[in-house]
Design a protein around this motif. Structure first.
Motif, PDB file in Angstrom:
ATOM      1  N   GLU A  67       0.788  -1.223   0.000  1.00  0.00           N
ATOM      2  CA  GLU A  67       0.000   0.000   0.000  1.00  0.00           C
ATOM      3  C   GLU A  67       0.827   1.284   0.000  1.00  0.00           C
ATOM      4  N   SER A  68       2.159   1.183   0.141  1.00  0.00           N
ATOM      5  CA  SER A  68       2.917   2.435   0.234  1.00  0.00           C
ATOM      6  C   SER A  68       4.278   2.416  -0.444  1.00  0.00           C
ATOM      7  N   ASP A  69       4.659   1.304  -1.088  1.00  0.00           N
ATOM      8  CA  ASP A  69       6.007   1.229  -1.651  1.00  0.00           C
ATOM      9  C   ASP A  69       6.012   0.650  -3.061  1.00  0.00           C
ATOM     10  N   THR A  70       5.038   1.009  -3.861  1.00  0.00           N
ATOM     11  CA  THR A  70       4.922   0.374  -5.166  1.00  0.00           C
ATOM     12  C   THR A  70       6.018   0.773  -6.146  1.00  0.00           C
ATOM     13  N   GLU A  71       6.770   1.815  -5.842  1.00  0.00           N
ATOM     14  CA  GLU A  71       7.848   2.226  -6.743  1.00  0.00           C
ATOM     15  C   GLU A  71       9.216   1.750  -6.265  1.00  0.00           C
ATOM     16  N   ASN A  72       9.252   0.968  -5.220  1.00  0.00           N
ATOM     17  CA  ASN A  72      10.522   0.495  -4.675  1.00  0.00           C
ATOM     18  C   ASN A  72      11.227  -0.422  -5.671  1.00  0.00           C
ATOM     19  N   SER A  73      12.539  -0.379  -5.696  1.00  0.00           N
ATOM     20  CA  SER A  73      13.298  -1.240  -6.603  1.00  0.00           C
ATOM     21  C   SER A  73      13.327  -2.682  -6.139  1.00  0.00           C
ATOM     22  N   PHE A  74      13.000  -2.928  -4.884  1.00  0.00           N
ATOM     23  CA  PHE A  74      12.960  -4.256  -4.282  1.00  0.00           C
ATOM     24  C   PHE A  74      14.332  -4.903  -4.141  1.00  0.00           C
ATOM     25  N   MET A  75      15.392  -4.150  -4.303  1.00  0.00           N
ATOM     26  CA  MET A  75      16.729  -4.673  -4.054  1.00  0.00           C
ATOM     27  C   MET A  75      17.044  -4.448  -2.578  1.00  0.00           C
ATOM     28  N   ILE A  76      17.056  -5.522  -1.833  1.00  0.00           N
ATOM     29  CA  ILE A  76      17.086  -5.441  -0.368  1.00  0.00           C
ATOM     30  C   ILE A  76      18.470  -5.809   0.148  1.00  0.00           C
ATOM     31  N   LYS A  77      19.124  -4.868   0.806  1.00  0.00           N
ATOM     32  CA  LYS A  77      20.408  -5.132   1.448  1.00  0.00           C
ATOM     33  C   LYS A  77      20.277  -5.122   2.967  1.00  0.00           C
ATOM     34  N   GLU A  78      19.629  -4.093   3.476  1.00  0.00           N
ATOM     35  CA  GLU A  78      19.469  -3.972   4.924  1.00  0.00           C
ATOM     36  C   GLU A  78      18.273  -4.795   5.397  1.00  0.00           C
ATOM     37  N   PRO A  79      18.186  -5.089   6.696  1.00  0.00           N
ATOM     38  CA  PRO A  79      17.029  -5.829   7.220  1.00  0.00           C
ATOM     39  C   PRO A  79      15.719  -5.131   6.857  1.00  0.00           C
ATOM     40  N   THR A  80      14.835  -5.864   6.194  1.00  0.00           N
ATOM     41  CA  THR A  80      13.620  -5.267   5.631  1.00  0.00           C
ATOM     42  C   THR A  80      12.433  -6.204   5.817  1.00  0.00           C
ATOM     43  N   TRP A  81      11.294  -5.615   6.180  1.00  0.00           N
ATOM     44  CA  TRP A  81      10.030  -6.343   6.265  1.00  0.00           C
ATOM     45  C   TRP A  81       9.233  -6.107   4.982  1.00  0.00           C
ATOM     46  N   ILE A  82       8.738  -7.194   4.394  1.00  0.00           N
ATOM     47  CA  ILE A  82       7.942  -7.122   3.170  1.00  0.00           C
ATOM     48  C   ILE A  82       6.535  -7.558   3.544  1.00  0.00           C
ATOM     49  N   ILE A  83       5.580  -6.651   3.453  1.00  0.00           N
ATOM     50  CA  ILE A  83       4.265  -6.938   4.013  1.00  0.00           C
ATOM     51  C   ILE A  83       3.137  -6.710   3.013  1.00  0.00           C
ATOM     52  N   ASP A  84       2.155  -7.572   3.093  1.00  0.00           N
ATOM     53  CA  ASP A  84       0.880  -7.370   2.419  1.00  0.00           C
ATOM     54  C   ASP A  84      -0.170  -7.333   3.522  1.00  0.00           C
ATOM     55  N   PRO A  85      -0.699  -6.156   3.828  1.00  0.00           N
ATOM     56  CA  PRO A  85      -1.589  -6.025   4.987  1.00  0.00           C
ATOM     57  C   PRO A  85      -2.907  -6.766   4.844  1.00  0.00           C
ATOM     58  N   ILE A  86      -3.405  -6.906   3.618  1.00  0.00           N
ATOM     59  CA  ILE A  86      -4.519  -7.819   3.329  1.00  0.00           C
ATOM     60  C   ILE A  86      -4.267  -8.424   1.959  1.00  0.00           C
ATOM     61  N   ASP A  87      -3.944  -9.693   1.925  1.00  0.00           N
ATOM     62  CA  ASP A  87      -3.781 -10.410   0.666  1.00  0.00           C
ATOM     63  C   ASP A  87      -5.119 -11.082   0.356  1.00  0.00           C
ATOM     64  N   GLY A  88      -5.785 -10.589  -0.666  1.00  0.00           N
ATOM     65  CA  GLY A  88      -7.130 -11.054  -0.969  1.00  0.00           C
ATOM     66  C   GLY A  88      -8.166 -10.007  -0.605  1.00  0.00           C
ATOM     67  N   THR A  89      -7.904  -8.760  -0.979  1.00  0.00           N
ATOM     68  CA  THR A  89      -8.803  -7.662  -0.595  1.00  0.00           C
ATOM     69  C   THR A  89     -10.196  -7.819  -1.191  1.00  0.00           C
ATOM     70  N   VAL A  90     -10.293  -8.288  -2.430  1.00  0.00           N
ATOM     71  CA  VAL A  90     -11.610  -8.492  -3.037  1.00  0.00           C
ATOM     72  C   VAL A  90     -12.411  -9.516  -2.230  1.00  0.00           C
ATOM     73  N   GLY A  91     -11.761 -10.592  -1.837  1.00  0.00           N
ATOM     74  CA  GLY A  91     -12.430 -11.574  -0.995  1.00  0.00           C
ATOM     75  C   GLY A  91     -12.826 -10.994   0.352  1.00  0.00           C
ATOM     76  N   TYR A  92     -11.937 -10.209   0.919  1.00  0.00           N
ATOM     77  CA  TYR A  92     -12.217  -9.567   2.203  1.00  0.00           C
ATOM     78  C   TYR A  92     -13.476  -8.715   2.117  1.00  0.00           C
ATOM     79  N   ALA A  93     -13.599  -7.940   1.061  1.00  0.00           N
ATOM     80  CA  ALA A  93     -14.727  -7.024   0.909  1.00  0.00           C
ATOM     81  C   ALA A  93     -16.022  -7.724   0.531  1.00  0.00           C
ATOM     82  N   ASN A  94     -15.950  -9.020   0.253  1.00  0.00           N
ATOM     83  CA  ASN A  94     -17.134  -9.792  -0.114  1.00  0.00           C
ATOM     84  C   ASN A  94     -17.400 -10.941   0.854  1.00  0.00           C
ATOM     85  N   ASP A  95     -16.898 -10.803   2.062  1.00  0.00           N
ATOM     86  CA  ASP A  95     -17.170 -11.756   3.148  1.00  0.00           C
ATOM     87  C   ASP A  95     -16.661 -13.164   2.875  1.00  0.00           C
TER      88      ASP A  95
END
Length: 265
Positions: A67-95
């Motif tokens: 939700e906030s890093d869509t332009e990141n290069s994704f080249m990870i050197k330092e300790p980094t958390w990669i998160i999807d706060p809701i994976d399946g948002t369409v399903g979430y919104a439809n119960d």
């Protein structure tokens, strides 16, 4: 890594509890991102919980989030958390119940810890690199199958349907050769389902690091085969973070499934 896993699991469950409450109380709003991708205020609330809680425990760590890093290069050197706060948002919104929170920890372009939590079924998949894969504290492994015709295969479709002809051609190539197909709407759970044997394979054309980082590690640690049926020529992204033309399957059918997928043009 034990502290990393413990915190990731705790925070995933905390965020999961909150998004469950929000849905039960109709406490979120929906809107579109990029004109076609559904996002809810629950996604943003979950992201805030995850980032806030993990930053308390690990103040020097960085974040990549859907939700906030869509332009990141994704080249990870330092300790980094990669998160999807809701994976399946369409399903979430439809119960629907197949919804997950995905949290991965990576350093030097390698994922070391992965947690995928489904708050609606109270299922937590997790793995530490080299330590095996687990579901609610029980060790998991792929389901052994010898032929593709024995397999239930998962897949997913993009939010943008411009490439629908290719999607249909792929389905027409796959369907006659398998037992059945499933489309549950959460790639993180799809991959975890291969890890625990509910599916025997999964493929999808274009995903992102937050979709696959945690789940790929879980599947690898469950001894499933994780790879790609094509790669972008301009990427330097490590395989564990790469969501392009992902394929995950039980070992003995991996090559057969890959051959079918690579034949579709």
């Amino acid at each position: 890594m034990e502290k990393i896993l413990s915190e990731a699991t705790r925070v995933a469950r905390l965020a999961g509890k909150r998004i469950k409450e929000l849905r039960e109380n109709s406490g979120y709003k929906e809107y579109l991102k990029n004109g076609h991708e559904l996002v809810t205020t629950a996604d943003l609330i979950s992201e805030d919980i995850i980032k806030t809680e993990l930053s308390k425990a690990f103040p020097e760590h960085k974040f990549i989030s859907e939700e906030s890093d869509t332009e990141n290069s994704f080249m990870i050197k330092e300790p980094t958390w990669i998160i999807d706060p809701i994976d399946g948002t369409v399903g979430y919104a439809n119960d629907h119940y197949q919804v997950a929170i995905s949290i991965a920890f990576a350093v030097n372009n390698e994922v070391e810890v992965g947690v995928v939590h489904n708050p609606f079924l109270n299922e937590t998949f997790y793995a530490v690199k080299g330590k095996g894969a687990f579901l609610n504290n029980h060790s998991i492994k792929f389901k052994p199958v010898k032929e593709l015709k024995q397999c239930v295969i998962g897949t997913g479709f993009p939010h943008n349907k411009d490439n629908v002809d290719y999607i249909i051609k792929t389905l027409k190539s796959i369907l006659p050769k398998i037992r059945d197909i499933r489309r549950i709407g959460s790639p993180a759970l799809d991959i975890c389902w291969v890890a625990c044997g509910r599916l025997q394979g999964f493929y999808e054309e274009k995903l992102f690091p937050w979709d696959v980082a945690a789940a790929k590690l879980i599947a690898t640690e469950a001894d499933a085969i994780v790879g790609h049926y094509g790669l972008e020529s301009n990427t330097e992204l490590s395989s564990c973070l790469n969501g392009y033309k992902v394929i995950v399957s039980s070992p003995d059918v991996f090559q057969e499934l890959k051959t079918i997928l690579t034949s579709v043009k």
